[in-house]
Design a protein around this motif. Structure first.
Motif, short mmCIF file in Angstrom:
data_model
loop_
_atom_site.label_atom_id
_atom_site.label_comp_id
_atom_site.label_asym_id
_atom_site.label_seq_id
_atom_site.Cartn_x
_atom_site.Cartn_y
_atom_site.Cartn_z
N TYR A 79 -4.64 -15.12 10.42
CA TYR A 79 -5.28 -14.33 9.37
C TYR A 79 -4.20 -13.72 8.48
CZ TYR A 79 -9.90 -13.99 11.70
OH TYR A 79 -11.13 -14.22 12.26
N VAL A 80 -4.40 -13.83 7.18
CA VAL A 80 -3.50 -13.20 6.23
C VAL A 80 -4.38 -12.39 5.30
CG1 VAL A 80 -1.80 -13.64 4.43
CG2 VAL A 80 -1.95 -15.18 6.37
N ALA A 81 -3.97 -11.17 4.98
CA ALA A 81 -4.84 -10.31 4.18
C ALA A 81 -4.14 -9.74 2.96
CB ALA A 81 -5.36 -9.17 5.05
N LYS A 82 -4.94 -9.45 1.97
CA LYS A 82 -4.43 -8.80 0.77
C LYS A 82 -5.38 -7.67 0.41
CE LYS A 82 -3.98 -10.28 -3.73
NZ LYS A 82 -4.46 -11.44 -4.43
N LEU A 83 -4.81 -6.51 0.12
CA LEU A 83 -5.63 -5.36 -0.25
C LEU A 83 -5.96 -5.42 -1.73
CD1 LEU A 83 -6.81 -2.68 0.85
CD2 LEU A 83 -4.69 -1.57 0.10
N ILE A 84 -7.25 -5.44 -2.03
CA ILE A 84 -7.68 -5.48 -3.43
C ILE A 84 -7.92 -4.06 -3.93
CG2 ILE A 84 -9.47 -6.37 -5.02
CD1 ILE A 84 -8.10 -8.64 -3.66
N LYS A 85 -8.47 -3.25 -3.02
CA LYS A 85 -8.80 -1.88 -3.41
C LYS A 85 -8.79 -1.00 -2.17
CE LYS A 85 -12.43 0.85 -5.52
NZ LYS A 85 -13.85 0.99 -5.76
N GLY A 86 -8.31 0.22 -2.30
CA GLY A 86 -8.37 1.14 -1.17
C GLY A 86 -7.00 1.69 -0.81
N PRO A 87 -6.97 2.61 0.18
CA PRO A 87 -5.73 3.27 0.57
C PRO A 87 -4.67 2.25 1.01
CG PRO A 87 -7.62 4.23 1.72
CD PRO A 87 -8.13 3.06 0.97
N ALA A 88 -3.41 2.53 0.68
CA ALA A 88 -2.31 1.60 0.96
C ALA A 88 -2.14 1.35 2.45
CB ALA A 88 -1.02 2.14 0.36
N ASN A 89 -2.53 2.33 3.30
CA ASN A 89 -2.32 2.12 4.74
C ASN A 89 -3.44 1.29 5.39
OD1 ASN A 89 -4.48 3.88 4.90
ND2 ASN A 89 -3.49 5.31 6.29
N THR A 90 -4.33 0.74 4.56
CA THR A 90 -5.43 -0.07 5.11
C THR A 90 -4.90 -1.28 5.88
OG1 THR A 90 -6.84 0.62 3.28
CG2 THR A 90 -7.55 -1.33 4.51
N LEU A 91 -3.83 -1.90 5.38
CA LEU A 91 -3.27 -3.09 6.03
C LEU A 91 -1.89 -2.77 6.55
CD1 LEU A 91 -4.02 -5.89 3.40
CD2 LEU A 91 -5.43 -5.19 5.34
N SER A 92 -1.63 -3.11 7.82
CA SER A 92 -0.23 -3.11 8.23
C SER A 92 0.08 -4.33 9.08
CB SER A 92 0.16 -1.81 8.94
OG SER A 92 -0.80 -1.44 9.88
#
Ligand code: C2O
Ligand code: CU
Ligand code: CU
Length: 568
Positions: A79-92
């Motif tokens: 799985y690879v993810a990209k944050l489109i919208k929301g708090p920066a700490n959503t993905l680590s």
């Protein structure tokens, strides 16, 4: 492609004169037994214009290569993810790992996740532990093909907790998880935040998995019937996707968010210096108060929130989290051999290290362990709609079958007892059916043969071998073949454990695991030992539709040890 019956079956029925109507008239489980109970194939869900997301993520599942062992990189699925919208700490990201990024959400957030399938096979992602509507729960009827996108939209209704995302396609869940498709979800809320538990670098996800590599560092996966019956076991323990995991810490308290992401392996976690394991939470978040355990059993799909305090330890000192020895989760013979075709290297229930912690930095301040963690309203029988008539979840296992309520998974095969009125709280009883503990009269010849047929169909490559192996084991006593432990998982809301009871009282095997169960918290997966009956109380609020329940030994799940509840 739309298919309710595949074309060769259709031809078969036409030729035999049975016709389509005869097919339609068969119970779904008979269709499943003969390979006919196909899933519908629905168009992928799209974004709904009325949904205003606080957080939006693009999540891709795809083939990839990661360097795990020295030398050649390992082919994985990732799985690879990209944050489109929301708090920066959503993905680590977990550095260097094939695991998907940790997703961090907040209770109350509105979340949109666009799943893009770039695998060469169908897939769909499930949010294990999250209380979401049925159409975004990752039911296998929603699998998407390569190149397609499925849009999930839901509100985070869960309390603070650790959950999992992983694929859930029919019959190939274990294989995809094994090849790398899994990740952790952390949910935060105000109740948890008030405690000021260790955070940032002091809160560490610990995802435990076992894998088997060939000489070229490539993953080997189950091809044999026996691997499916027992579950597949690797001989290498990985933590966060890394071998020989070592964590360097400061001399202070940490919060370890532990998840068993193995397909089948059960662990008995303990510190090597015999200090107690301090547990502050389970699958469904914080306990009311911390508890100290000599060890904790952790089955596939289960989570554990551990308070690990290294204050007072000297720089340079080491502590190892081990899996300690235990018995009774696999049938006698296989248990002794270790489980897995290749597997005497790291037998299930032997004593081996999981990861080590090394103190590298002295600090003088450390947070104190809170005495009270959270508020859990305990259910009692009078809260349930059915205090005298528990919903049965019968574990039926035989030489060639792994089933629940006597039937293999089939789409749209809902028993009367599997229809649950929405917005009720249900008493449920998980137990081993007759014959589960031995051959004593349960199993008949025909049944055995049908089971065998099912096994063979799963892959022409392993059928002969599977049949041969099982035949060989028959001589060793079928009674020993039968009993094994099953981590039973229910989709939807968390449940509470009301009681655990063992037929015939406790035995030697049970004594090796019994102090490792935690009963006071919210759960979504419970390890049911051979001969054990577990009563749980589970709410079914808010959402109608199909919600799966299954064994989280993912090889068992893929063999058909899965059913649907229809919440209506
Ligand atoms: Cu973690 Cu239905 O699964
Ligand atoms: Cu789940
Ligand atoms: Cu199982």
């Amino acid at each position: 492609m739309k298919h309710s019956i595949n074309p060769s079956r259709r031809r078969f029925f036409a030729q035999t004169g049975a016709g389509i109507l005869a097919y339609a008239g068969m119970p779904a489980w008979v269709q499943a037994m003969s390979g006919m109970g196909d899933m519908p194939h629905l168009p992928p869900r799209k974004a709904s214009p009325g949904f205003h997301a606080d957080v939006e993520i693009d999540l891709v599942c795809k083939p990839s290569a990661v360097s795990i062992l020295p030398g050649q990189a390992t082919q994985v699925q990732q799985y690879v993810a990209k944050l489109i919208k929301g708090p920066a700490n959503t993905l680590s990201e977990l550095p260097g790992s094939y695991l998907g990024p940790v997703l961090r959400f907040e209770t109350g957030q509105k979340i949109r996740i666009n799943l893009h399938n770039q695998l060469d096979e169908p897939s769909i992602t499930h949010w294990h532990g999250l209380h979401v509507p049925a159409d975004v729960d990752g039911h296998p009827q929603y699998v998407i093909d390569k190149g397609q996108t499925f849009v999930y939209e839901f509100e985070m209704l869960n309390r603070a907790s650790m959950n999992i995302y992983h694929p859930h396609p029919h019959n190939t869940t274990a294989k995809q998880v094994y090849h790398g498709l899994a990740g952790a979800i952390l949910v935060n809320d105000a109740e948890e935040r008030r405690l000021e538990l260790p955070g940032g670098e002091y809160e560490v996800p610990i995802v435990i998995q076992d894998r088997l590599f060939n000489a070229n560092n490539q993953l080997i996966y189950a091809g044999h019937m026996r691997d499916r019956m027992m579950g597949f076991y690797g001989d290498r323990i990985l933590v966060n996707g890394r071998p020989d995991f070592q964590l360097e810490v400061a001399s202070r308290a940490y919060r370890f968010r532990v998840l068993n992401g193995s397909t089948a392996r059960i662990y008995k976690l303990a510190w090597d210096d015999n200090s107690p394991v301090t547990v502050i939470g389970t699958d469904g978040g914080l306990l009311e108060t911390p508890i100290d355990k000599p060890y904790v059993m952790l089955a596939p799909g289960e989570r554990l929130d551990v308070w690990a305090d290294f204050s007072g330890r000297k720089v340079g000192s080491q502590l190892v989290l081990r899996s300690r020895s235990f018995s009774g989760v696999l049938p006698g013979m296989a248990g002794r051999m270790g489980g897995g075709m290749h597997g005497s290297v790291l037998p299930v229930g032997s004593d081996y290290p999981i990861f080590s912690v090394k103190v590298i930095r002295q600090v003088s301040d450390s947070p104190a362990l809170p005495k009270r963690l959270s508020q859990i309203n305990r259910y009692s029988l009078k809260d349930t709609a059915n205090p005298t008539k528990p919903v049965p979840i019968e574990i039926s296992e035989g030489p060639m079958k792994m089933q629940l309520n006597g039937r293999p998974y089939a789409f749209n095969d809902v028993l009367p007892s599997e229809r649950i009125p929405v917005n009720t709280v249900q008493l449920m009883q998980i137990f081993h059916g007759q014959g589960g503990m031995g051959m004593g009269g349960g199993m008949q010849h025909g049944e055995g043969r049908q089971g065998m047929g099912m096994g063979m169909r799963r892959g022409a490559d392993d059928s002969a071998e599977g049949g041969h192996k099982m035949g060989g084991m028959g001589g060793g006593g079928m009674g020993m073949m039968m009993a094994r432990a099953h981590p039973i998982h229910l989709h939807g809301q968390y449940f509470q454990i009301l009681s655990r009871n063992l037929d015939g009282g406790q035995n030697r095997d049970y004594a090796t695991v019994k102090d490792g169960f935690i009963e006071g918290g919210w759960k979504d997966t419970v390890l049911v030992m051979p001969g054990e009956t577990v009563k749980i109380i589970k709410p079914f609020q808010d959402f109608k539709g199909l919600f799966m329940y299954h064994c989280h030994n993912l090889e068992h799940e893929d063999m058909g040890m899965m059913r649907d509840f229809s919440v209506e």
